[in-house]
Motif scaffolding. Structure first.
Motif, PDB file in Angstrom:
ATOM      1  N   ARG A  45       0.849  -1.192   0.000  1.00 54.35           N
ATOM      2  CA  ARG A  45       0.000   0.000   0.000  1.00 54.35           C
ATOM      3  C   ARG A  45       0.885   1.242   0.000  1.00 54.35           C
ATOM      4  O   ARG A  45       1.786   1.364   0.816  1.00 54.35           O
ATOM      5  CB  ARG A  45      -0.913   0.027   1.225  1.00 54.35           C
ATOM      6  CG  ARG A  45      -1.885   1.193   1.180  1.00 54.35           C
ATOM      7  CD  ARG A  45      -2.762   1.269   2.410  1.00 54.35           C
ATOM      8  NE  ARG A  45      -1.958   1.613   3.567  1.00 54.35           N
ATOM      9  CZ  ARG A  45      -2.025   0.969   4.740  1.00 54.35           C
ATOM     10  NH1 ARG A  45      -2.830  -0.050   4.915  1.00 54.35           N
ATOM     11  NH2 ARG A  45      -1.265   1.350   5.742  1.00 54.35           N
ATOM     12  N   ILE A  46       0.604   2.128  -0.925  1.00 58.88           N
ATOM     13  CA  ILE A  46       1.378   3.355  -1.075  1.00 58.88           C
ATOM     14  C   ILE A  46       0.466   4.551  -0.844  1.00 58.88           C
ATOM     15  O   ILE A  46      -0.605   4.646  -1.441  1.00 58.88           O
ATOM     16  CB  ILE A  46       1.994   3.459  -2.498  1.00 58.88           C
ATOM     17  CG1 ILE A  46       2.731   2.183  -2.884  1.00 58.88           C
ATOM     18  CG2 ILE A  46       2.862   4.702  -2.611  1.00 58.88           C
ATOM     19  CD1 ILE A  46       3.905   1.830  -2.027  1.00 58.88           C
ATOM     20  N   LEU A  61      -3.372   2.113  -3.710  1.00 55.84           N
ATOM     21  CA  LEU A  61      -2.822   3.452  -3.815  1.00 55.84           C
ATOM     22  C   LEU A  61      -3.792   4.437  -3.170  1.00 55.84           C
ATOM     23  O   LEU A  61      -4.995   4.402  -3.451  1.00 55.84           O
ATOM     24  CB  LEU A  61      -2.612   3.808  -5.282  1.00 55.84           C
ATOM     25  CG  LEU A  61      -1.825   5.057  -5.593  1.00 55.84           C
ATOM     26  CD1 LEU A  61      -0.389   4.948  -5.065  1.00 55.84           C
ATOM     27  CD2 LEU A  61      -1.807   5.301  -7.094  1.00 55.84           C
ATOM     28  N   LEU A  62      -3.266   5.289  -2.303  1.00 52.95           N
ATOM     29  CA  LEU A  62      -4.099   6.224  -1.547  1.00 52.95           C
ATOM     30  C   LEU A  62      -3.551   7.633  -1.718  1.00 52.95           C
ATOM     31  O   LEU A  62      -2.354   7.861  -1.549  1.00 52.95           O
ATOM     32  CB  LEU A  62      -4.077   5.835  -0.066  1.00 52.95           C
ATOM     33  CG  LEU A  62      -4.919   6.658   0.884  1.00 52.95           C
ATOM     34  CD1 LEU A  62      -6.402   6.333   0.693  1.00 52.95           C
ATOM     35  CD2 LEU A  62      -4.514   6.388   2.317  1.00 52.95           C
ATOM     36  N   GLY A  63      -4.434   8.566  -2.064  1.00 52.39           N
ATOM     37  CA  GLY A  63      -4.024   9.956  -2.222  1.00 52.39           C
ATOM     38  C   GLY A  63      -5.120  10.894  -1.771  1.00 52.39           C
ATOM     39  O   GLY A  63      -6.261  10.490  -1.543  1.00 52.39           O
ATOM     40  N   GLU A  64      -4.761  12.154  -1.642  1.00 58.65           N
ATOM     41  CA  GLU A  64      -5.766  13.157  -1.297  1.00 58.65           C
ATOM     42  C   GLU A  64      -6.456  13.601  -2.565  1.00 58.65           C
ATOM     43  O   GLU A  64      -5.847  13.704  -3.621  1.00 58.65           O
ATOM     44  CB  GLU A  64      -5.114  14.329  -0.581  1.00 58.65           C
ATOM     45  CG  GLU A  64      -4.611  13.934   0.791  1.00 58.65           C
ATOM     46  CD  GLU A  64      -4.136  15.118   1.601  1.00 58.65           C
ATOM     47  OE1 GLU A  64      -4.436  16.279   1.239  1.00 58.65           O
ATOM     48  OE2 GLU A  64      -3.457  14.877   2.600  1.00 58.65           O
ATOM     49  N   TRP A 116      -8.254   5.956   6.454  1.00 50.51           N
ATOM     50  CA  TRP A 116      -8.708   5.566   5.118  1.00 50.51           C
ATOM     51  C   TRP A 116      -7.746   4.551   4.526  1.00 50.51           C
ATOM     52  O   TRP A 116      -8.143   3.704   3.730  1.00 50.51           O
ATOM     53  CB  TRP A 116      -8.819   6.799   4.226  1.00 50.51           C
ATOM     54  CG  TRP A 116      -9.982   7.687   4.569  1.00 50.51           C
ATOM     55  CD1 TRP A 116      -9.923   9.024   4.854  1.00 50.51           C
ATOM     56  CD2 TRP A 116     -11.357   7.320   4.658  1.00 50.51           C
ATOM     57  NE1 TRP A 116     -11.180   9.493   5.121  1.00 50.51           N
ATOM     58  CE2 TRP A 116     -12.087   8.466   5.007  1.00 50.51           C
ATOM     59  CE3 TRP A 116     -12.052   6.128   4.487  1.00 50.51           C
ATOM     60  CZ2 TRP A 116     -13.474   8.467   5.173  1.00 50.51           C
ATOM     61  CZ3 TRP A 116     -13.439   6.123   4.663  1.00 50.51           C
ATOM     62  CH2 TRP A 116     -14.125   7.272   5.000  1.00 50.51           C
ATOM     63  N   ALA A 117      -6.481   4.597   4.905  1.00 48.57           N
ATOM     64  CA  ALA A 117      -5.510   3.623   4.404  1.00 48.57           C
ATOM     65  C   ALA A 117      -5.910   2.209   4.818  1.00 48.57           C
ATOM     66  O   ALA A 117      -5.836   1.273   4.016  1.00 48.57           O
ATOM     67  CB  ALA A 117      -4.111   3.957   4.916  1.00 48.57           C
ATOM     68  N   ALA A 166     -14.998   5.029   7.339  1.00 49.10           N
ATOM     69  CA  ALA A 166     -14.079   5.425   8.391  1.00 49.10           C
ATOM     70  C   ALA A 166     -13.633   6.856   8.176  1.00 49.10           C
ATOM     71  O   ALA A 166     -13.717   7.379   7.084  1.00 49.10           O
ATOM     72  CB  ALA A 166     -12.863   4.516   8.407  1.00 49.10           C
ATOM     73  N   ASP A 167     -13.133   7.467   9.222  1.00 51.80           N
ATOM     74  CA  ASP A 167     -12.607   8.813   9.160  1.00 51.80           C
ATOM     75  C   ASP A 167     -11.100   8.736   9.276  1.00 51.80           C
ATOM     76  O   ASP A 167     -10.581   8.304  10.292  1.00 51.80           O
ATOM     77  CB  ASP A 167     -13.209   9.632  10.310  1.00 51.80           C
ATOM     78  CG  ASP A 167     -12.730  11.065  10.338  1.00 51.80           C
ATOM     79  OD1 ASP A 167     -11.762  11.391   9.619  1.00 51.80           O
ATOM     80  OD2 ASP A 167     -13.329  11.853  11.086  1.00 51.80           O
ATOM     81  N   ARG A 168     -10.384   9.152   8.258  1.00 49.07           N
ATOM     82  CA  ARG A 168      -8.936   9.039   8.200  1.00 49.07           C
ATOM     83  C   ARG A 168      -8.247   9.765   9.344  1.00 49.07           C
ATOM     84  O   ARG A 168      -7.189   9.368   9.792  1.00 49.07           O
ATOM     85  CB  ARG A 168      -8.448   9.610   6.863  1.00 49.07           C
ATOM     86  CG  ARG A 168      -6.955   9.720   6.795  1.00 49.07           C
ATOM     87  CD  ARG A 168      -6.525  10.244   5.445  1.00 49.07           C
ATOM     88  NE  ARG A 168      -5.123  10.544   5.444  1.00 49.07           N
ATOM     89  CZ  ARG A 168      -4.146   9.655   5.480  1.00 49.07           C
ATOM     90  NH1 ARG A 168      -4.420   8.382   5.556  1.00 49.07           N
ATOM     91  NH2 ARG A 168      -2.893  10.023   5.457  1.00 49.07           N
TER      92      ARG A 168
END
Length: 174
Positions: A45-46, A61-64, A116-117, A166-168
Motif C-alpha cells: 500500500r502506497i 494506492l491512496l491519495g488526497e 482511510w488507508a 471510516a474517518d482518516r
C-alpha cells in the motif's frame, strides 16, 4: 450478509528510503462470511506522495482528492493498482480495477475511526476474497487492528463498524 471479522496489520518497507511511512506492507486476514475460511491478503500500500518507483508498484494506492472523477484519474495513471482511494475529510472514494466499480465511503456514518488507508487495504482483501465490490461500502465489519510487528495474533485494538466507512483523521477506539 453476516458481519465480517477482519484482522489488519502493517509495517514499513525498509527499502523505501526517504518516505518509509508512505510505503507499507499490509496484511489483512478476512474471515469469509459464507465459507468461514480465513483469507490472508498481503499487499503493498502506497500513500501519495511517495518517491518513484513505489506508486507504480502499489496494489493499493491512496491519495488526497475529492470525488469519483479524482479517483478515476488516479486509477488511470496507475493501472496496476487493484484499489485506488482518494479522500478528503469525512469522505473517501474508491475505484476498483477490473470492473471500474466506484464507491463512496462516508466516515460520519460509522463508529469506526480507522484511517482511510486501513479501509483501502480492507477493500483489497475484500476483492481478493471474491466478494462483490458493490457491497463493500455497506458490509458490517468487526475490525481488529494490530500495530505491533508480531502480526494479527496480537491485536490490542478493536473497533466495530456499522459499515466499511471510516474517518482518516481519527484513530481507532481502544
Amino acid at each position: 450478509m453476516a458481519a465480517l471479522t477482519v484482522y489488519a496489520s502493517e509495517s514499513p518497507v525498509p527499502e523505501a528510503a526517504g518516505r518509509r511511512e508512505a510505503v507499507r506492507r499490509a496484511r489483512v486476514v478476512l474471515v469469509h462470511p459464507v465459507s468461514g475460511v480465513p483469507v490472508v491478503d498481503e499487499h503493498l500500500r502506497i500513500e501519495l506522495p511517495a518517491p518513484a518507483p513505489w506508486p507504480r508498484l502499489a496494489d493499493v494506492l491512496l491519495g488526497e482528492g475529492e470525488g469519483e472523477q479524482s479517483a478515476a484519474e488516479l486509477a488511470a495513471c496507475h493501472p496496476g493498482a487493484l484499489v485506488v482511494a482518494v479522500h478528503r475529510g469525512h469522505a473517501c472514494w474508491l475505484r476498483f480495477a477490473g470492473g471500474g466499480c466506484a464507491l463512496t465511503l462516508d466516515g460520519r456514518r460509522s463508529a469506526a475511526r480507522s484511517s482511510w488507508a486501513v479501509w483501502a487495504s480492507l477493500a483489497h482483501a475484500w476483492l481478493v476474497s471474491g466478494l462483490p465490490a458493490a457491497e463493500f461500502a455497506s458490509a458490517p465489519v468487526s475490525l481488529l487492528l494490530d500495530h505491533s510487528p508480531a502480526g494479527p495474533s496480537n491485536c490490542p485494538r478493536s473497533v466495530r463498524a456499522a459499515s466499511a466507512s471510516a474517518d482518516r483523521d481519527r484513530p481507532a477506539d481502544s
